[in-house]
Scaffold this active site. Structure first.
Site, short mmCIF file in Angstrom:
data_model
loop_
_atom_site.label_atom_id
_atom_site.label_comp_id
_atom_site.label_asym_id
_atom_site.label_seq_id
_atom_site.Cartn_x
_atom_site.Cartn_y
_atom_site.Cartn_z
N HIS A 125 -1.72 4.79 9.73
CA HIS A 125 -0.36 5.27 9.98
C HIS A 125 -0.42 6.58 10.77
O HIS A 125 -0.01 7.64 10.30
CB HIS A 125 0.39 5.47 8.66
CG HIS A 125 0.47 4.25 7.80
ND1 HIS A 125 -0.61 3.75 7.08
CD2 HIS A 125 1.50 3.41 7.51
CE1 HIS A 125 -0.24 2.66 6.41
NE2 HIS A 125 1.03 2.43 6.66
N HIS A 154 10.16 -3.89 3.60
CA HIS A 154 10.55 -2.48 3.58
C HIS A 154 10.98 -1.94 4.93
O HIS A 154 10.49 -2.35 5.96
CB HIS A 154 9.52 -1.57 2.93
CG HIS A 154 8.17 -1.42 3.59
ND1 HIS A 154 7.32 -2.45 3.85
CD2 HIS A 154 7.50 -0.30 3.96
CE1 HIS A 154 6.19 -1.99 4.36
NE2 HIS A 154 6.28 -0.68 4.46
N GLU A 181 4.08 -5.31 8.60
CA GLU A 181 2.76 -5.16 7.99
C GLU A 181 2.28 -6.46 7.34
O GLU A 181 1.09 -6.67 7.16
CB GLU A 181 2.78 -4.05 6.93
CG GLU A 181 2.92 -2.65 7.53
CD GLU A 181 2.93 -1.54 6.47
OE1 GLU A 181 2.71 -0.40 6.85
OE2 GLU A 181 3.16 -1.82 5.28
N HIS A 232 0.82 -1.22 0.00
CA HIS A 232 0.00 0.00 0.00
C HIS A 232 0.85 1.27 0.00
O HIS A 232 0.38 2.33 0.42
CB HIS A 232 -1.00 -0.02 1.17
CG HIS A 232 -0.38 -0.06 2.54
ND1 HIS A 232 -0.92 -0.77 3.59
CD2 HIS A 232 0.71 0.55 3.05
CE1 HIS A 232 -0.18 -0.60 4.68
NE2 HIS A 232 0.82 0.21 4.38
C1 DHB Z 1 5.85 4.04 2.87
C2 DHB Z 1 4.84 4.07 3.82
C3 DHB Z 1 4.11 2.94 4.09
O1 DHB Z 1 3.09 2.95 4.98
C4 DHB Z 1 4.36 1.76 3.45
O2 DHB Z 1 3.63 0.69 3.79
C5 DHB Z 1 5.37 1.71 2.50
C6 DHB Z 1 6.10 2.86 2.21
C7 DHB Z 1 6.62 5.26 2.55
O3 DHB Z 1 6.42 6.29 3.22
O4 DHB Z 1 7.38 5.23 1.59
FE FE Z 2 2.36 1.12 5.50
#
Ligand code: DHB
Ligand code: FE
Length: 280
Positions: free
Chosen positions: A59, A193, A240, A12
């Protein structure tokens, strides 16, 4: 009877939503990613669910640090789009399904899952990016959406195993709703990530591939992954991915993989999507 017919796992990453809103999907950086989502979007257009259960995380937009539900089910009739700091995304607000959501609360709590009832909240990129990826840019979303906000921001987050069990309970809840409805459940976030600190930009393709394989073939194995392993192997925000296990749990024992796509990078993240159709 309402039935969960399929599940969608998808990242997402907010930059994807911004690329759609700003008309950048054909630019060289973004084109391969959006091309990879085309078959998924096509599948959704053909599947035409009546209801989407969107498992995502907020978030720090709907919930600040005053109250953080571990599992918050959206029971309102509408969810407005959050302003995450640069104006709300230009996408329609989301129409809920209070009757079905309330039934789910009843069923889940009696099934010993301590859900939080959320009658009002704004929804952020965790929910809107997957909607845009799978439904495009309609004036109104073509189905109702029941948001399930899962805390993966403030530790401790629920374990993958707990999430998997919650998914199974969601299946029982939906199947006891006496109305013919096609339901598709999403698990969002991930894949690997890390968006801050010295390891920012970390991507672990092998971990992600194993995770996608496990969703398809052996979710019980994935349900045993301890929280720290997500962080260590695939970055702090990879936690996540536990939300994808809620989706998988809700599909029943057997699920057939009908589509998969994996792409690096979007922003600083790896992007994955998988579609699984329930066979039981
Ligand atoms: C970013 C934020 C998110 O919530 C995520 O799941 C992936 C990337 C970001 O800020 O790049
Ligand atoms: Fe996220």
């Amino acid at each position: 009877m309402a039935k969960i017919i399929a599940g969608v796992g998808t990242s997402h990453t907010p930059a994807i939503g911004a690329a759609i809103d700003l008309g950048k999907t054909k630019e060289p950086y973004w084109a391969p990613l959006f091309k990879g989502y085309e078959p998924a979007k096509q599948w959704m257009a053909e599947t035409k669910p009546d209801v989407v259960i969107m498992v995502y995380n907020d978030h720090v937009n709907a919930f600040d640090f005053k109250i953080i539900p571990t599992f918050g089910l959206g029971c309102g009739d509408e969810f407005k789009i959050a302003d995450e700091g640069w104006g709300a995304r230009p996408v329609p607000s989301v129409q809920g399904y209070p009757e079905l959501a309330s039934h789910m609360i009843q069923s889940l709590v009696l099934d010993e899952f301590d859900m939080t009832i959320v009658n009002e909240m704004q929804v952020d990129h965790g929910l809107t990016t997957p909607m845009s990826l799978m439904f495009g840019q309609p004036k109104e979303w073509p189905c109702r959406v029941i948001p399930l906000a899962v805390n993966v921001i403030q530790y401790p987050a629920a374990t993958g195993h707990r999430c998997f069990m919650l998914g199974k309970a969601i299946r029982r809840a939906v199947e006891t709703w006496n109305e013919d409805l096609k339901v598709v459940i999403f698990g969002t976030g991930g894949m690997s990530h890390q968006i801050q600190g010295p390891r920012a930009g970390l991507v672990n393709r092998e971990f992600d591939t194993n995770f996608l394989d496990g969703l398809s073939k052996d979710p019980d194995r994935l349900a045993k992954i301890p929280p720290l392993e997500y962080l260590r192997e695939a970055g702090a925000e990879a936690i996540e991915l536990v939300m994808w296990l809620i989706m998988r749990g809700a599909l029943g024992e057997k699920a057939r993989e009908v589509y998969r796509f994996y792409h690096i990078p979007a922003s600083s993240t790896a992007v994955g999507t998988i579609i699984l159709e329930s066979e039981s």
